[in-house]
Design an enzyme around this catalytic site. Sequence first.
Site, mmCIF file in Angstrom:
data_model
loop_
_atom_site.group_PDB
_atom_site.id
_atom_site.type_symbol
_atom_site.label_atom_id
_atom_site.label_comp_id
_atom_site.label_asym_id
_atom_site.label_seq_id
_atom_site.Cartn_x
_atom_site.Cartn_y
_atom_site.Cartn_z
ATOM 1 N N ASP A 1 0.816 -1.218 0.000
ATOM 2 C CA ASP A 1 0.000 0.000 0.000
ATOM 3 C C ASP A 1 0.850 1.269 0.000
ATOM 4 O O ASP A 1 1.949 1.295 0.564
ATOM 5 C CB ASP A 1 -0.925 0.009 1.220
ATOM 6 C CG ASP A 1 -2.051 -1.001 1.085
ATOM 7 O OD1 ASP A 1 -2.271 -1.492 -0.031
ATOM 8 O OD2 ASP A 1 -2.713 -1.302 2.098
ATOM 9 N N ASP B 1 1.451 3.979 1.627
ATOM 10 C CA ASP B 1 1.523 4.808 2.826
ATOM 11 C C ASP B 1 2.682 4.326 3.690
ATOM 12 O O ASP B 1 3.447 3.443 3.293
ATOM 13 C CB ASP B 1 0.208 4.773 3.601
ATOM 14 C CG ASP B 1 -0.195 3.362 4.021
ATOM 15 O OD1 ASP B 1 0.605 2.429 3.824
ATOM 16 O OD2 ASP B 1 -1.310 3.187 4.537
ATOM 17 N N ARG C 1 -6.682 5.309 2.710
ATOM 18 C CA ARG C 1 -5.940 5.906 3.818
ATOM 19 C C ARG C 1 -5.200 7.120 3.284
ATOM 20 O O ARG C 1 -4.124 7.004 2.699
ATOM 21 C CB ARG C 1 -4.969 4.892 4.439
ATOM 22 C CG ARG C 1 -5.670 3.747 5.153
ATOM 23 C CD ARG C 1 -4.701 2.827 5.866
ATOM 24 N NE ARG C 1 -5.411 1.778 6.585
ATOM 25 C CZ ARG C 1 -5.720 0.591 6.065
ATOM 26 N NH1 ARG C 1 -5.382 0.316 4.816
ATOM 27 N NH2 ARG C 1 -6.361 -0.307 6.774
ATOM 28 N N HIS D 1 -2.049 11.580 -0.579
ATOM 29 C CA HIS D 1 -2.409 11.008 -1.869
ATOM 30 C C HIS D 1 -3.698 11.674 -2.323
ATOM 31 O O HIS D 1 -4.162 12.642 -1.744
ATOM 32 C CB HIS D 1 -2.620 9.490 -1.730
ATOM 33 C CG HIS D 1 -1.505 8.799 -1.009
ATOM 34 N ND1 HIS D 1 -0.237 8.740 -1.518
ATOM 35 C CD2 HIS D 1 -1.465 8.162 0.187
ATOM 36 C CE1 HIS D 1 0.537 8.089 -0.679
ATOM 37 N NE2 HIS D 1 -0.180 7.722 0.373
#
Length: 883
Positions: free
Chosen positions: A81, A83, A306, A351
């Site tokens: 992912d 992050d 997220r 993002h």
Amino acid sequence: MTSIVVVESPAKAKTINRYLGSEYTVIASFGHVRDLPPKDGSVLPDENFAMKWQTDERGAKQIATIAKAVKGAKTLILATDPDREGEAISWHVRSALEEKNLLKNVEVQRVTFNEITKSAINAAMAAPRTLDQPLIDAYLARRALDYLVGFTLSPVLWHKLPGSRSAGRVQSVALRLICEREAEIEVFKPREYWSVTGTFITPQNANFEARLTHLEGKKLEQFDLANQEQAFHARDIVKKEAFSVQKIERKRTKRHPAPPFTTSTLQQEASRKLGMSAQTTMRTAQQLYEGVELNGETVGLITYMRTDGVTMAAEAISAIRNHITSAFGQDYCPSRPRAYATKAKNAQEAHEAIRPTDVIRSPEQVAHFLNNEQKRLYELIWKRAVASQMQSAEIDQTAITLSDKTGKTLLRATGSVIAFDGFLHLYRESYDDPKSDDDNSRLLPPMAEGDDTQTKDVKAEQHFTQPPPRYSEASLVKKMEDIGIGRPSTYASILGVLRDRNYVRLDNKRFMPEDRGRLVTAFLTSFFERYVDTGFTASLEEQLDDISGGRADWHDVMANFWRDFSDTVAQTKDLKISDVIDALDKDLGPHFFPSHEDGVDPRACKACGTGRIGLKLGRHGAFLGCSNYPECKFTRPLALEDDSQITLKEGIRVIGSDPETEEEITVRRGPYGLYLQRGEARADDKKYKPKRAAIPKNLDGESITLEQAIGLLSLPRTLGTHPETGETIQAGLGRFGPFVKMGSIYGTLDKDDDILTVGLNRAVDALARKLASMRTLGPHPKDGETVMVRKGRYGPYVQHGAIMATLPKDTKIEDVTLEEAILLLAEKGKVSKKSGRKTSSTTKKTTSKVATTKAEKPKTPRKTATSSKKTTTKTTKKKTKES
């Protein structure tokens, strides 16, 4: 030579595998493959905060799978992912492989994509990068901080405050917010005030209401009419005067749409509009992000969930604007795209905002491919993203002032009407404590300045000020984001931990602190005030953000924190229990001993009459006791059971009737709590047994609906078939909570998983974790049924149907062969036949102690209590003779 792609979940791996060619092999890491061992000494402050990482059985299996695939590969592509946590997982995978010397001739690349679509994945593969070391450093600092606080502070709690659980760095601050709000409510004193409202008639015989604002030349403030006498006096003045329209004010205002969702605003709005917990929201969003099956193809429906960012890609904005024009008309699309800026404190990992990957996939088009939770959340995300680019709403507001002949007594009427709905045509934002929308829908009748009105009625109304509301999940998340503690991606787990530790409970969707939580907060604020201070915690978050931005060294941040923190902890070593009791008693006295209106001392002991009740600490926790102990042994628990909360008359509450069987469904109170029952026992049919079902912990038995009850009574329910094996998967509820089942394989669900709506993707993930702890050896030669080796509570064992046999000591799961398993099972079958016992899971505890091979079989029968006694006596005599 192929390239190995590592992602986090099997669902994502399956989707991405379809988009990439045969030269790629996609493997799931199942989240983190390593973590700090849950014991003291895993982080070493004296060694520059070195960390000892541990790989559990599941992680070791995934590392072994990746390691096997990497051998002979030219490239390792880490695609977890986008992050900080995803960066950390990639770093762990790379580090674990480097320790095995498997990356000498392998190029390691890092790719990230904000959405799981073919175009996004191809674009990411074309632009690889190296691992982001500042993000990894920020993860290491955060992990070390949380570990050191937990493993240093928790033992202090256990020793100085018996009965308490562990304490976390951010959880403790969130708990303090809840407790302080409750303390505000308890000391709040309602204040009385009155208002005067008149109903008037226009010359055209239309009615409208106006509120008194000025009385005999004085402007009225909130508390100027403080009692009934003053209010009735004002009412009588208005009644006897004649009023006319003095002034009419009209203006047009604009209401602008909210930006698309961030992690925090999604959790807040899903809580308000859909009643979803933060954990349910994030789990469902993860499913939408990783992909659902649409017409035979797995498609990611939303971007990464997220994020703190509120911007959207230019292509997405263009597509949304085109959709607005075609679906709603040109008037609903502004001349220029809207731009938004993040307002959240300490916003990071910016993002894109959460949006649909393709606006053409409307909620109506994909609804029949989604379960209920997915459908509702996708509709919320889709509408919010589209509305964020729509035209502003225009509202005509009107204010009319009525005056008596002297111009000293005035009343005011307000109203508004939506002139152009704009984005409100599609979406209206919710608020945690919504204000009245009457003014938005009230339309005043036509009037002109100078018009005389007739007084139809005048009334005086009593009001009381209200205490601040308790935090809901939405308002607590917003508060934490506003003051800058924690990260939006962690809020769901923070709130879950507080409930799991029984520090707080949800009552009518509002957080209420339990007495245990209040004790912990009082202790921490008394002796560790700095570390549960919101300002200190927010500043620490800023330092962590500086690390992730490359502006600070994580070792320096940790050293500064640890120096002061360890000194504070050291000061509590000599802390006496009496000091703790005095501090807590002083802090929580108003809560446990609220003052009586009759003036009676709330601390007076009712048993002896001379002692005073105060806080005491025992080995099992805190309680209230008399100061005259031991002469007076009066005690009571901190939280007495409130019988008024038990609404079940005689232990039974009727919910309704089952539409199929027409039997009555009731909630009943049994020895282990509340449960559901459909129908009643029948005297004429003794074989008939009413259907019963337990009520899971995440549902309130006092307010459970008929629909939920029918769903629980119909368990287990079929979710679908496994995408790889084709076997049917079911969801059910057992004595230890919700579970999913595929054949003889059971997967455990989280406590917060809704057993009535849990989907197939979630079930596959749960079963994947279970499958990681077992091996299929092959078919049994007798009946062809699968023989498996599993890891159980009492050690590894082999299973064939209902027969289970434990493995010899020190035997590893991966070393067992089918032939060895068949021999063990055959021996177990013989033992079971001789003993006359059934071979089933219910006898596992007993049979696991019985030897399962000839070599292990005891040569003499198990000694009885009598024979043991005789042996002991003989041994004693022998020793005496020798001496």
